[in-house]
Design a protein around this motif. Structure first.
Motif, PDB file in Angstrom:
ATOM      1  N   ARG A  94     -77.427  -4.498 118.219  1.00 45.39           N
ATOM      2  CA  ARG A  94     -75.923  -3.220 117.277  1.00 45.39           C
ATOM      3  C   ARG A  94     -75.366  -3.809 117.109  1.00 45.39           C
ATOM      4  NH1 ARG A  94     -79.671  -1.466 119.938  1.00 45.39           N
ATOM      5  NH2 ARG A  94     -79.433  -0.166 121.969  1.00 45.39           N
ATOM      6  N   LEU A  95     -73.935  -3.082 116.864  1.00 42.38           N
ATOM      7  CA  LEU A  95     -72.495  -3.647 115.765  1.00 42.38           C
ATOM      8  C   LEU A  95     -71.671  -2.549 116.249  1.00 42.38           C
ATOM      9  CD1 LEU A  95     -74.670  -2.506 112.222  1.00 42.38           C
ATOM     10  CD2 LEU A  95     -73.309  -4.509 112.729  1.00 42.38           C
ATOM     11  N   LEU A  96     -70.594  -2.995 116.518  1.00 33.74           N
ATOM     12  CA  LEU A  96     -70.032  -2.938 117.890  1.00 33.74           C
ATOM     13  C   LEU A  96     -68.674  -2.716 116.414  1.00 33.74           C
ATOM     14  CD1 LEU A  96     -68.646  -1.437 119.619  1.00 33.74           C
ATOM     15  CD2 LEU A  96     -67.951  -3.994 120.188  1.00 33.74           C
ATOM     16  N   LEU A  97     -67.905  -1.215 115.905  1.00 35.48           N
ATOM     17  CA  LEU A  97     -67.323  -1.489 114.993  1.00 35.48           C
ATOM     18  C   LEU A  97     -65.744  -1.184 115.438  1.00 35.48           C
ATOM     19  CD1 LEU A  97     -68.090   0.476 111.264  1.00 35.48           C
ATOM     20  CD2 LEU A  97     -65.988   1.200 113.023  1.00 35.48           C
ATOM     21  N   THR A  98     -64.888  -0.954 114.984  1.00 35.44           N
ATOM     22  CA  THR A  98     -63.670  -0.829 115.296  1.00 35.44           C
ATOM     23  C   THR A  98     -62.715   0.463 113.487  1.00 35.44           C
ATOM     24  OG1 THR A  98     -61.998  -2.065 115.092  1.00 35.44           O
ATOM     25  CG2 THR A  98     -63.485  -2.538 116.827  1.00 35.44           C
ATOM     26  N   SER A  99     -62.200   1.128 113.731  1.00 36.45           N
ATOM     27  CA  SER A  99     -61.478   1.206 113.080  1.00 36.45           C
ATOM     28  C   SER A  99     -60.279   2.291 113.179  1.00 36.45           C
ATOM     29  CB  SER A  99     -62.555   2.773 111.901  1.00 36.45           C
ATOM     30  OG  SER A  99     -61.627   3.104 111.144  1.00 36.45           O
ATOM     31  N   ARG A 100     -58.706   2.520 112.165  1.00 34.55           N
ATOM     32  CA  ARG A 100     -58.347   3.633 112.264  1.00 34.55           C
ATOM     33  C   ARG A 100     -58.573   4.491 111.620  1.00 34.55           C
ATOM     34  NH1 ARG A 100     -52.997   0.604 110.133  1.00 34.55           N
ATOM     35  NH2 ARG A 100     -52.647  -1.783 111.482  1.00 34.55           N
ATOM     36  N   ASN A 101     -59.467   4.690 110.978  1.00 30.38           N
ATOM     37  CA  ASN A 101     -60.473   6.097 110.619  1.00 30.38           C
ATOM     38  C   ASN A 101     -61.873   6.282 111.103  1.00 30.38           C
ATOM     39  OD1 ASN A 101     -61.223   8.244 108.442  1.00 30.38           O
ATOM     40  ND2 ASN A 101     -60.577   7.367 106.907  1.00 30.38           N
ATOM     41  N   ARG A 102     -61.619   8.277 111.811  1.00 27.37           N
ATOM     42  CA  ARG A 102     -62.509   8.202 112.350  1.00 27.37           C
ATOM     43  C   ARG A 102     -63.585   8.705 111.525  1.00 27.37           C
ATOM     44  NH1 ARG A 102     -63.332  11.344 117.766  1.00 27.37           N
ATOM     45  NH2 ARG A 102     -65.518  12.442 117.439  1.00 27.37           N
ATOM     46  N   GLU A 103     -62.938   8.811 110.224  1.00 24.08           N
ATOM     47  CA  GLU A 103     -64.975   9.165 109.637  1.00 24.08           C
ATOM     48  C   GLU A 103     -65.057   7.962 108.508  1.00 24.08           C
ATOM     49  OE1 GLU A 103     -62.644  13.079 107.322  1.00 24.08           O
ATOM     50  OE2 GLU A 103     -63.112  10.790 106.041  1.00 24.08           O
ATOM     51  N   VAL A 104     -64.502   6.649 108.729  1.00 21.21           N
ATOM     52  CA  VAL A 104     -65.133   5.961 108.897  1.00 21.21           C
ATOM     53  C   VAL A 104     -66.277   5.038 109.489  1.00 21.21           C
ATOM     54  CG1 VAL A 104     -64.832   3.538 108.758  1.00 21.21           C
ATOM     55  CG2 VAL A 104     -63.133   5.006 107.599  1.00 21.21           C
ATOM     56  N   ALA A 105     -66.536   5.417 110.612  1.00 18.01           N
ATOM     57  CA  ALA A 105     -67.884   5.432 112.512  1.00 18.01           C
ATOM     58  C   ALA A 105     -67.927   6.405 111.877  1.00 18.01           C
ATOM     59  CB  ALA A 105     -66.289   5.609 113.893  1.00 18.01           C
ATOM     60  N   HIS A 109     -70.991   8.817 119.127  1.00 18.07           N
ATOM     61  CA  HIS A 109     -70.103   9.103 119.447  1.00 18.07           C
ATOM     62  C   HIS A 109     -68.970   8.474 119.670  1.00 18.07           C
ATOM     63  CE1 HIS A 109     -71.748  13.307 119.186  1.00 18.07           C
ATOM     64  NE2 HIS A 109     -73.624  12.770 120.069  1.00 18.07           N
ATOM     65  N   PRO A 110     -67.701   8.497 118.241  1.00 16.96           N
ATOM     66  CA  PRO A 110     -67.163   6.858 118.866  1.00 16.96           C
ATOM     67  C   PRO A 110     -66.098   7.448 119.660  1.00 16.96           C
ATOM     68  CG  PRO A 110     -66.938   7.854 116.531  1.00 16.96           C
ATOM     69  CD  PRO A 110     -67.782   9.023 117.820  1.00 16.96           C
ATOM     70  N   CYS A 111     -65.436   6.083 120.741  1.00 14.38           N
ATOM     71  CA  CYS A 111     -64.909   5.885 121.716  1.00 14.38           C
ATOM     72  C   CYS A 111     -63.320   6.015 121.038  1.00 14.38           C
ATOM     73  CB  CYS A 111     -65.207   4.808 121.851  1.00 14.38           C
ATOM     74  SG  CYS A 111     -63.807   4.597 123.821  1.00 14.38           S
ATOM     75  N   LEU A 145     -68.459   1.808 127.058  1.00 16.29           N
ATOM     76  CA  LEU A 145     -69.118   1.217 125.753  1.00 16.29           C
ATOM     77  C   LEU A 145     -69.807  -0.241 125.884  1.00 16.29           C
ATOM     78  CD1 LEU A 145     -65.803   0.301 124.557  1.00 16.29           C
ATOM     79  CD2 LEU A 145     -68.052   1.347 123.217  1.00 16.29           C
ATOM     80  N   VAL A 146     -70.244  -1.146 127.043  1.00 16.46           N
ATOM     81  CA  VAL A 146     -70.996  -1.332 127.898  1.00 16.46           C
ATOM     82  C   VAL A 146     -72.067  -0.602 127.705  1.00 16.46           C
ATOM     83  CG1 VAL A 146     -72.014  -3.465 129.636  1.00 16.46           C
ATOM     84  CG2 VAL A 146     -69.220  -3.476 128.810  1.00 16.46           C
ATOM     85  N   ALA A 147     -72.067  -0.036 129.125  1.00 17.13           N
ATOM     86  CA  ALA A 147     -73.412   0.939 128.756  1.00 17.13           C
ATOM     87  C   ALA A 147     -74.065   0.840 127.698  1.00 17.13           C
ATOM     88  CB  ALA A 147     -72.904   2.156 129.771  1.00 17.13           C
ATOM     89  N   GLU A 148     -73.404   1.533 126.367  1.00 18.72           N
ATOM     90  CA  GLU A 148     -74.151   2.007 125.686  1.00 18.72           C
ATOM     91  C   GLU A 148     -74.701   0.703 124.538  1.00 18.72           C
ATOM     92  OE1 GLU A 148     -73.275   4.705 124.949  1.00 18.72           O
ATOM     93  OE2 GLU A 148     -74.525   5.560 123.390  1.00 18.72           O
ATOM     94  N   LEU A 149     -73.902  -0.717 124.878  1.00 25.66           N
ATOM     95  CA  LEU A 149     -74.516  -1.512 124.120  1.00 25.66           C
ATOM     96  C   LEU A 149     -75.900  -2.046 124.960  1.00 25.66           C
ATOM     97  CD1 LEU A 149     -71.849  -3.556 123.782  1.00 25.66           C
ATOM     98  CD2 LEU A 149     -72.913  -2.393 121.724  1.00 25.66           C
ATOM     99  N   LEU A 150     -75.752  -1.438 125.705  1.00 29.25           N
ATOM    100  CA  LEU A 150     -76.791  -2.544 127.029  1.00 29.25           C
ATOM    101  C   LEU A 150     -78.064  -1.037 127.166  1.00 29.25           C
ATOM    102  CD1 LEU A 150     -75.018  -4.195 129.776  1.00 29.25           C
ATOM    103  CD2 LEU A 150     -76.519  -4.975 127.049  1.00 29.25           C
ATOM    104  N   LYS A 151     -78.445  -0.620 126.191  1.00 29.41           N
ATOM    105  CA  LYS A 151     -79.063   0.910 126.337  1.00 29.41           C
ATOM    106  C   LYS A 151     -80.182   0.309 125.850  1.00 29.41           C
ATOM    107  CE  LYS A 151     -76.468   5.314 126.282  1.00 29.41           C
ATOM    108  NZ  LYS A 151     -76.518   7.022 125.031  1.00 29.41           N
ATOM    109  N   GLU A 152     -81.758   1.062 126.747  1.00 24.38           N
ATOM    110  CA  GLU A 152     -82.757   0.675 126.272  1.00 24.38           C
ATOM    111  C   GLU A 152     -83.549   0.928 125.009  1.00 24.38           C
ATOM    112  OE1 GLU A 152     -83.067  -2.609 128.592  1.00 24.38           O
ATOM    113  OE2 GLU A 152     -84.253  -1.551 127.264  1.00 24.38           O
ATOM    114  N   ASP A 153     -83.184   1.521 123.872  1.00 25.32           N
ATOM    115  CA  ASP A 153     -83.399   1.702 122.817  1.00 25.32           C
ATOM    116  C   ASP A 153     -83.874   0.185 121.718  1.00 25.32           C
ATOM    117  OD1 ASP A 153     -81.573   4.067 120.668  1.00 25.32           O
ATOM    118  OD2 ASP A 153     -83.789   3.067 120.445  1.00 25.32           O
ATOM    119  N   LYS A 154     -84.920   0.291 121.335  1.00 31.33           N
ATOM    120  CA  LYS A 154     -85.553  -0.506 120.116  1.00 31.33           C
ATOM    121  C   LYS A 154     -84.674  -0.306 119.502  1.00 31.33           C
ATOM    122  CE  LYS A 154     -88.306  -2.114 123.384  1.00 31.33           C
ATOM    123  NZ  LYS A 154     -88.393  -3.729 123.256  1.00 31.33           N
ATOM    124  N   ASN A 155     -84.340   1.000 118.272  1.00 26.61           N
ATOM    125  CA  ASN A 155     -83.394   0.563 117.116  1.00 26.61           C
ATOM    126  C   ASN A 155     -81.940  -0.035 117.164  1.00 26.61           C
ATOM    127  OD1 ASN A 155     -85.628   2.610 116.221  1.00 26.61           O
ATOM    128  ND2 ASN A 155     -84.699   3.638 117.401  1.00 26.61           N
TER     129      ASN A 155
END
Length: 881
Positions: free
Chosen positions: A293-304, A312-314, A167-177
């Motif tokens: 970046r936005l980090l979202l947690t949910s009980r519902n995969r469909e929400v993510a 691709h949710p963790c 997850l840390v690697a995902e947040l630090l990816k060089e993606d301007k969007n």
């Protein structure tokens, strides 16, 4: 296990009977029979408690017994309160008391007879409901925990290391969007724990310009969520708070966009339940090619997936078998997993772990239950053999496991845990406040009244050690300052409390107030004059939450709430004075008016002879509250909190032998009272000005033997002309806080046994360290906006040889901290907050082997980026906020 309500109420009835035996002697026989019948009925309640979920008839029988027990206590206590009100009347009134006494005794006798008839009817119906007589031998859980463990910390959860890295690697990816990263899984799977690990990761903290965390929860409030994020991105001022309260949704969204515009931000949206919640929020987060970046947690995969179809949710399914076992060993045996499991326990231990199905919350709760038991195979098998019984009660295996842990609590702890359900979801609960409520409710029973709070604090520790409650914040000496309840456990608490203590949460306008409610929590409601309608429930606790913006009179007809013990109106902005009718609530023990903007207390508050806690602190620190001269009448008072009380005459407080905490009293009022009569006083906060003679004050307080904590707060803007040399007379004082005293230089003498010192807004012009480092017993030091002299401070060799915690806050001129070799040998935590000119940390810190935590709060980004890598690696816990 005996029913928690009946056990507690019977204990309170016995206590009331003993205290009022002289006045109740003519009806003592009836009261004694009432007590005996309740004790007798308690013998059948273990069987009933285990079967009531299966049989509505049994559930109704238990309900009737509880209601009768509550009514019995009310009848006796209301009579006792009337007796108390006569005690201090004049001679003529006391003469008139005798005919009143006969009438009242006749009345209470009839009420007890009526209750006795009810109990007889209930007893007669027991056979029909099929409840077996278990006899007096029914055992209760009487063992106390052998030791108190801390609540599980993030580092104790196993199996998250690889997911954290990913997850840390995902947040630090060089993606301007702007990208969204999500964590999904069932309740209790560890989503929030994992998110916190990622959010607090050093690489993540340094990568983003700003950070915010908000818990969205199932009861989503769009405005409040936006406000919460904005508050974390801006300095908190009254102007900001007032502006946010007035803003509409569109304005709040626009303000948040402006705060985040052109910044690389990280925002955590924790516990998002519905797609609509994301849709409402999405537009407030700008995408401006800044790698936000936005980090979202949910009980519902469909929400993510709805929030970001490309993401691709963790997914936290559950812990694997080995990770579950390692976590179980840590929790159930109270030591590192590498120590292994006793051979005779391993088979049954692994079966318990298997039944937990890899859910971290379930494993930690069961482990917390087992750590309190003897390390015997028979004890662990009892837990294992009860699984099927509890699993059959609920479709949720998690709740069944949590219910098993609930069932193992003592009656008192069951009541304490159920009471936590009154607080809103994700609410951070002040332990001090919670303890005072429990004491006021009579939940905590102890002969030595001075130790009630200590007993209650131990109960909090027990609940935390069993992982029924989570620690939110601790003090430097590791006491629990605040706590919270996981939403699954809160669900269990509510389910139990609704049946067992006539509990109700009112959180929608359409809800009706039940006429049977005894504990009522009002959540996020606009109140109106007809709020209670014609309903007059026999309330014992009435708590308000999240009604800060209310500006109309709350229609509380106090005559209708004569059984009330707790009234919590914190942050209900009433903008009017408390009605005189408060005198009708004679059983009131806890009255919280903090943040209500009440400017005057009526003299009728003096009628509240049972009042233990009174909190009249306003939101504005310098906002005064006018108090009539009635405080001395409150003989049960234990805690009085104010920022600044004023009275037309010297305020009398002599003789309050139960008073432990007194804050906000003026210097002149202290000097007009014989403080030695306050035999329980431990904490004292005094408002002083430039005319106050501190030497005389210290002489006046020198014989107050239990006084441990002294706060002196100056409300004058003038230079402080007085000497503080008298502080050396205060041998009993171990904690001192000086606020707003324009000292310019420190006194040479402090209380000789001082261990904790806080200096705030003292305007020192000389380096304070040469004086402070010589305080031989000092373990805690906090300096806030204290020093405005030369640009550096020096801690000399072997200075502060006992200091464990040091905070330097808002020292705006400070650019260097010099620490000589051998200084601070016991330092555990260093916190530096808002020292904007500080260039770097002292090199010597890396050689302080005891240093466990370095906390950097609101420090410049370039300061964080210049941190020495060797220093950072030498400190186990680096936290930036």
């Amino acid at each position: 296990m005996a029913d928690p309500v009946i056990s507690l109420v019977i204990g309170r009835i016995v206590d009331l009977l003993n205290k009022n035996s002289v006045f109740l002697k003519d009806v003592e026989r009836q009261v004694e029979k009432l007590k005996v019948d309740l004790v007798w009925m308690r013998c059948f309640l273990k069987d009933a408690e285990q079967r009531q979920d299966e049989d509505a008839r049994i559930r109704n029988w238990v309900f009737l017994v509880r209601a009768a027990a509550y009514d019995a206590e009310d009848v006796i206590e209301i009579f006792a309160s009337k007796v108390e009100s006569i005690k201090d009347k004049g001679f003529v009134t006391r003469l008139a008391y005798y005919p009143w006494r006969n009438v009242s005794l006749n009345k209470i006798g009839k009420e007890i007879e009526s209750l006795q008839t009810r109990l007889d009817d209930i007893a007669a119906s027991r056979e029909k409901f099929g409840i077996k007589n278990l006899g007096e031998g029914t055992s209760t859980h009487g063992e106390e925990l052998q030791r108190i463990r801390r609540s599980v910390e993030d580092k104790d959860i196993v199996g998250f290391e690889e997911k954290t890295k990913s997850l840390v690697a995902e947040l630090l990816k060089e993606d301007k969007n702007r990208r969204l990263v999500s964590i999904v899984g069932m309740g209790g799977a560890g989503k929030t724990t994992l998110a916190k690990k990622v959010y607090n990761h050093a690489d993540v903290r340094t990568r983003f310009d700003c950070h915010a965390w908000v818990c969205v929860s199932s009861s989503y409030n769009h405005k409040e969520t936006l406000r919460t994020i904005i508050k974390q991105l801006n300095p908190i001022t009254n102007e900001l708070l007032d502006m946010l309260e007035k803003m509409q949704e569109q304005d709040l969204e626009e303000r948040l966009r402006q705060d985040l515009q052109d910044k690389r931000y990280l925002v955590v949206l924790d516990d998002v339940w519905k797609e609509e919640a994301w849709d409402c929020l999405a537009g407030a987060f700008p995408d401006v090619n800044a790698s936000s970046r936005l980090l979202l947690t949910s009980r519902n995969r469909e929400v993510a997936q709805h929030a970001d179809a490309l993401s691709h949710p963790c997914e936290l399914k559950t812990l694997g078998q080995e990770d579950s076992w390692q976590l179980f060993l840590k929790m159930a045996l109270g030591h590192g997993a590498n120590a292994g499991c006793p051979p005779d326990l391993e088979e049954v231990g692994r079966e318990i772990t298997r039944r937990c199905d890899g859910l971290p919350l379930a494993i930690t709760v069961i482990g917390g239950l087992l750590v309190a038991k003897k390390k015997l195979k028979s004890e662990w098998e009892k837990v294992l053999n009860n699984f099927s019984t509890y699993l059959s009660r609920s479709q949720s295996g998690v709740l069944a496991i949590l219910e098993l842990s609930y069932a193992d609590l003592s009656p008192k702890l069951k009541f304490c845990f159920s009471y936590l359900g009154l607080f809103p979801e994700d609410h951070v609960i002040s332990v001090r406040k919670l303890i005072q409520m429990w004491v006021a409710e009579g939940i905590i029973q102890k002969r030595d009244a001075k130790n009630l709070e200590e007993t209650a604090a131990y109960d909090v520790e027990q609940l935390c050690s069993r992982n029924m409650v989570q620690v939110a914040e601790t003090t430097v000496d590791e006491r629990i300052r605040s706590c919270r309840v996981h939403d699954l456990l809160r669900e269990l608490a509510i389910r139990k409390a609704e049946d067992e203590i006539f509990f109700q949460i009112h959180d929608t306008r359409d809800d009706e107030i039940s006429a049977k409610s005894r504990y009522l929590a009002v959540h996020s409601l606009p109140l109106d004059k007809n709020y209670f309608g014609s309903s007059t429930p026999p309330l014992r606790s009435l708590l308000f939450f999240n009604v800060r913006c209310h500006r109309k009179n709350i229609s509380l007809i106090f005559k209708s709430f004569r059984k009330l013990r707790i009234l919590d109106l914190e942050n209900v902005n009433m903008y009017f004075n408390l009605p005189k009718g408060i005198r009708e609530v004679r059983l009131l023990r806890y009255l919280n008016l903090r943040g209500t903007y009440i400017s005057r207390l009526p003299h009728s508050v003096g009628c509240l002879r049972y009042l233990q806690t009174l909190d009249i602190r306003n939101s504005e620190y310098r906002l005064r509250v006018k108090v009539s001269n009635f405080i001395w009448k409150l003989e049960s008072l234990r805690h009085l909190y104010a920022y600044w009380m004023v009275c037309d005459v010297p305020l009398k407080i002599e003789g309050l032998r139960n008073l432990q905490t007194l804050s906000g009293i003026r210097f002149e009022d202290v000097m007009h009272n014989n403080m030695i009569t306050l035999t329980s006083l431990q904490k004292l906060g005094i408002v002083v000005d430039d005319r106050s003679e501190i030497d005389k004050l210290c002489m006046h307080l020198s014989e107050v033997g239990n006084l441990k904590t002294l706060h002196l707060c100056c409300n004058s803007d003038m230079r402080w002309p007085q000497s503080l040399a008298g502080l050396s007379r205060l041998h009993h004082v171990t904690e001192l806080e000086l606020v707003g005293l324009d000292l310019r230089m420190l006194p040479l003498d402090f209380p000789p046994n001082l261990s904790r010192l806080s200096l705030r807004s003292t305007y020192l012009m000389d380096d304070p360290m040469p004086v402070l480092e010589k305080l031989g017993q000092l373990s805690f030091l906090k300096l806030k906006a204290t020093y405005f002299g030369p640009q550096h401070v020096v801690i000399s060799r072997h200075g502060f040889h006992q200091l464990k915690f040091l905070e330097l806050s808002r020292l705006l001129a400070l650019d260097e901290i010099k620490v000589e070799k051998g200084a601070l040998p016991q330092l555990r935590c260093l916190r530096i907050r808002s020292c904007s000119r500080l260039r770097k940390l002292p090199e010597e810190l890396k050689h302080i082997s005891s240093l466990d935590a370095l906390e950097l709060v609101d420090m410049p980004k370039d300061f964080i980026s210049r941190l020495d890598a060797d220093l950072v690696s030498s400190v186990p816990n680096l936290r930036t906020f």
